[in-house]
Design a protein around this motif. Structure first.
Motif, PDB file in Angstrom:
ATOM      1  N   ASN A 100       0.815  -1.369  -0.116  1.00  0.00           N
ATOM      2  CA  ASN A 100       0.075   0.045   0.021  1.00  0.00           C
ATOM      3  C   ASN A 100       0.952   1.272  -0.017  1.00  0.00           C
ATOM      4  O   ASN A 100       1.028   1.989   0.892  1.00  0.00           O
ATOM      5  CB  ASN A 100      -0.926   0.049   1.328  1.00  0.00           C
ATOM      6  N   TYR A 103       0.005   4.904   1.482  1.00  0.00           N
ATOM      7  CA  TYR A 103      -0.455   4.915   3.019  1.00  0.00           C
ATOM      8  C   TYR A 103       0.775   5.881   3.728  1.00  0.00           C
ATOM      9  O   TYR A 103       0.785   6.080   4.790  1.00  0.00           O
ATOM     10  CB  TYR A 103      -0.449   3.576   3.728  1.00  0.00           C
ATOM     11  N   TYR A 358     -11.031   4.470  -0.498  1.00  0.00           N
ATOM     12  CA  TYR A 358     -10.677   3.830   0.476  1.00  0.00           C
ATOM     13  C   TYR A 358     -11.751   2.775   0.755  1.00  0.00           C
ATOM     14  O   TYR A 358     -12.925   2.848   0.620  1.00  0.00           O
ATOM     15  CB  TYR A 358     -10.719   4.766   1.720  1.00  0.00           C
TER      16      TYR A 358
END
Length: 705
Positions: A100, A103, A358
């Motif tokens: 990810n 992030y 998200y």
């Protein structure tokens, strides 16, 4: 909207000026539990009074005591750079790529080197460990060319501007002499021009090297290693920048077609095939009747002064679901929205809002998303009553949904209006959000806080948007308060993973409010003064939904129907029957302030509809029956319906075509923008139709048939 100058306690209400920092009772925020669990004794402190030595649980490094101590700290030189730099394999996929990458902060790539400007504030040791855990090394500025490269990333930069580098001063023999080394590359080269004028290499108390972008330059400073700054990493391997790329065009490519506007009022659409404009929840939505590819759809939206819709909030999904429910016969297909897939399978991006989809905000239809598809569709599921997302080939021609703010005015008001209306919030309810000593507010209020936080780019999924908030505090606070503010934000961002998406922002806000009310004050004030929002380009709403409105709101009045059946009269009019056996209701005793809408629904309540002229002869027959009608100046007639091409050329109730002879010039005019101006009036002297304000009081009569 939130007034951050008032704060409520169970005992009293204190103004900002009354909240004098309590020097003798400074709150210790060593752990997140110390903040969140502090429900017995509450102490409000200024940022300068907050002394802490936060230790991140993610790393094994030891934090050097904070510079907020009143004692003089002696410099402790590194004899050599850190030798351990371990990558955390659980953060990687089988190919060694980060799972990810979005992030961790902002990614950039230049000259074969990947850079990461991180979203956590850490000590120098913490920054080293963080970069290593991601398979990278802290940033080095060994040449002016590299410094210039990094400096170029910060043009139009909206996030934080203070970072740690890998630079450190070392000495191993106990003497005062020391050398600067870039620990990431074990390089002792440095240019004297790298130093900031107010933070030179001669600061004997600073052993570690930070870098700050100020006044158009990225320059280094010597700092105490225990200070908190964001981490910055670099690496010659991997390419998260490529992985996070999407098919979104640049924001400046969204161009409004000024030729179809008169000032800010939309006068026509750039196609003969119109769609439906619907205003709800503080937004304008446009549902097309024209099918285009994803790119073609976005260009069309932009030409209208809008953009492809981003359904990035659960409250927004609920509003769109409500639209589909109300107009189920009209809006029953799939529509392109602004989501596009990144190069990471399963990860998507809202092009019109520059944010990611998200997991907590997305309802994918069964079997979606599909990795072979890049673009996102919205579709209503009547079984669940929810809006679901699907994916399709971007070149496929589909209907599409555009969006813009409905409120013309200050951006902070637009954001408030959207969030408050989406959740049907009363104007005084939000005050409960600031009563942070009391019990938690309702879930609706928590969701309102989340909506506001997301629209102001302060909430990302279940986390704070720390780089955005860091920038505000870097500009607003002196160095001592800045260090305390960093630590408060880092601590308060670590909330329980069991919190729901609406609970998280409330408890994060509560945590910051208790431990740094000045921080909340300044961040909120800065946020609402310059939010990153879609500009309100549409000031008006073409309204094509009278037919739907009539069907949904038509209620029979049994009393009136019974009265007409027995006496053929009511208090405002009576039934008349023409020789052809057609019965009309003519109302000539109108009460004050009787409007078009009143006439529309009155006809509906007695089982009829407003007069619809399929020929001029119908009007002539009525005049022969009641000659007094000819002495009046005007009356109202039934609304028009859309045909298959979106043109307004037939009557709502009968579906009969409108005689073009009834319009000036023999042409049916376009429906005007404002609903209040889209009601049809018949000039009885010229026998022509025209639009006028729906709230105009009727002065003469109306006819139901």
């Amino acid at each position: 909207m939130l007034d951050t100058t008032r704060y409520t306690t169970p005992q009293n209400t204190l103004s900002k000026e009354e909240l004098t920092p309590l020097q003798s009772e400074a709150t210790d925020i060593t752990s997140s539990n110390a903040i969140v669990e502090a429900t017995t004794t509450y102490t409000i402190v200024s940022l300068a009074d907050t002394t802490t030595t936060l230790t991140s649980t993610e790393f094994t490094t030891t934090e050097i005591p904070s510079t907020s101590s009143t004692t003089t700290e002696q410099p402790t030189f590194y004899c050599k750079c850190p030798t351990l730099c371990d990558k955390v394999s659980s953060l990687m996929n089988s190919n060694g790529d980060l799972l990810n990458p979005e992030y961790y902060g902002e990614w950039r790539k230049r000259d074969g080197v990947t850079y990461l400007f991180g979203n956590e504030a850490l000590s120098w040791d913490g920054a080293w460990s963080k970069c290593c855990s991601l398979g990278m090394k802290p940033l080095s500025l060994e040449t002016m060319q590299k410094l210039s490269t990094v400096e170029g990333f910060f043009n139009n930069w909206a996030l934080n501007i203070k970072f740690w580098t890998s630079g450190a001063f070392t000495e191993c023999n106990g003497t005062k002499a020391s050398s600067l080394v870039w620990c990431s590359i074990n390089n002792f080269n440095f240019d004297t021009n790298i130093w900031h004028s107010s933070g030179t290499k001669d600061n004997s108390m600073g052993i570690c090297v930070s870098a700050t972008f100020e006044q158009g330059q990225f320059r280094a400073r010597r700092e105490m290693c225990s200070k908190f700054f964001a981490f910055a990493c670099e690496s010659g391997i991997g390419d998260p920048v490529q992985l996070l790329q999407n098919g979104c065009s640049a924001p400046q490519a969204c161009i409004k077609n000024t030729s179809i506007f008169s000032g800010n009022e939309l006068t026509q659409e750039p196609s003969l095939v119109r769609g439906s404009f619907i205003a709800t929840c503080g937004k304008f939505y446009y549902f097309s009747r024209l099918k285009k590819s994803w790119s073609g759809a976005r260009n069309y939206c932009c030409s209208l002064g809008m953009d492809l819709a981003s359904i990035s909030l659960s409250s927004r999904r609920d509003c769109v679901a409500k639209i589909h429910t109300e107009y189920s016969t009209r809006l029953n297909e799939s529509y392109w929205i602004s989501g596009r897939r990144t190069n990471i399978p399963g990860k998507h991006y809202w092009c019109s809002e520059n944010s990611y989809l998200y997991p907590g905000e997305v309802d994918w239809a069964s079997g979606f998303p599909k990795n072979e598809h890049e673009c996102v569709l919205s579709a209503f599921n009547p079984s669940s009553g929810k809006v679901e997302f699907r994916t399709a080939n971007c070149e496929e021609e589909m209907l599409f949904m555009c969006m813009a703010y409905a409120f013309d005015g200050i951006p902070k008001v637009q954001v408030y209006v959207e969030c408050a209306r989406s959740l049907r919030l009363a104007t005084d309810e939000e005050d409960a959000l600031l009563a942070y000593f009391g019990p938690p507010p309702s879930l609706k209020l928590m969701c309102y806080a989340r909506c506001m936080g997301q629209r102001y780019k302060k909430i990302l999924d279940n986390s704070l948007n720390l780089p955005n908030m860091f920038r505000y505090i870097e500009d607003a606070f002196n160095e001592t308060d800045l260090q305390a503010a960093y630590k408060i934000l880092m601590t308060c961002s670590r909330q329980s993973p069991t919190l729901s998406s609406c609970e998280y922002p409330y408890y994060a806000l509560k945590c910051v409010m208790i431990n740094g009310y000045q921080l909340v004050q300044r961040v909120l004030n800065a946020a609402i003064s310059n939010p990153d929002t879609i500009p309100p380009m549409l000031f008006c709403q073409p309204d094509y939904h009278f037919c739907d409105i009539i069907q949904q709101n038509c209620t029979a009045n049994v009393t009136l129907i019974t009265q007409l059946t027995s006496t053929r009269k009511t208090d405002i009019g009576e039934l008349v029957t023409l020789p052809n056996s057609i019965t009309y209701f003519i109302a000539k005793r109108l009460p004050p302030s009787f409007t078009y809408y009143d006439a529309l629904y009155y006809c509906c309540s007695i089982g009829k509809h407003l007069l619809e002229l399929d020929s001029v002869k119908k009007l002539t027959d009525l005049f022969l029956l009641d000659s007094s009608l000819q002495t009046q100046s005007s009356t109202v007639v039934g609304p028009l319906a859309e045909n298959g091409n979106g043109d307004l050329s037939s009557w709502c109730s009968s579906g009969s075509p409108v005689p073009t002879a009834l319009f000036p010039g023999g042409t049916v005019p376009k429906n005007p923008c404002y609903k209040s101006s889209s009601c049809l009036f018949l000039d009885l002297q010229t026998t022509t139709l025209s639009y006028s304000h729906c709230n105009t009081s009727l002065q003469s009569f109306f006819i139901c048939e």
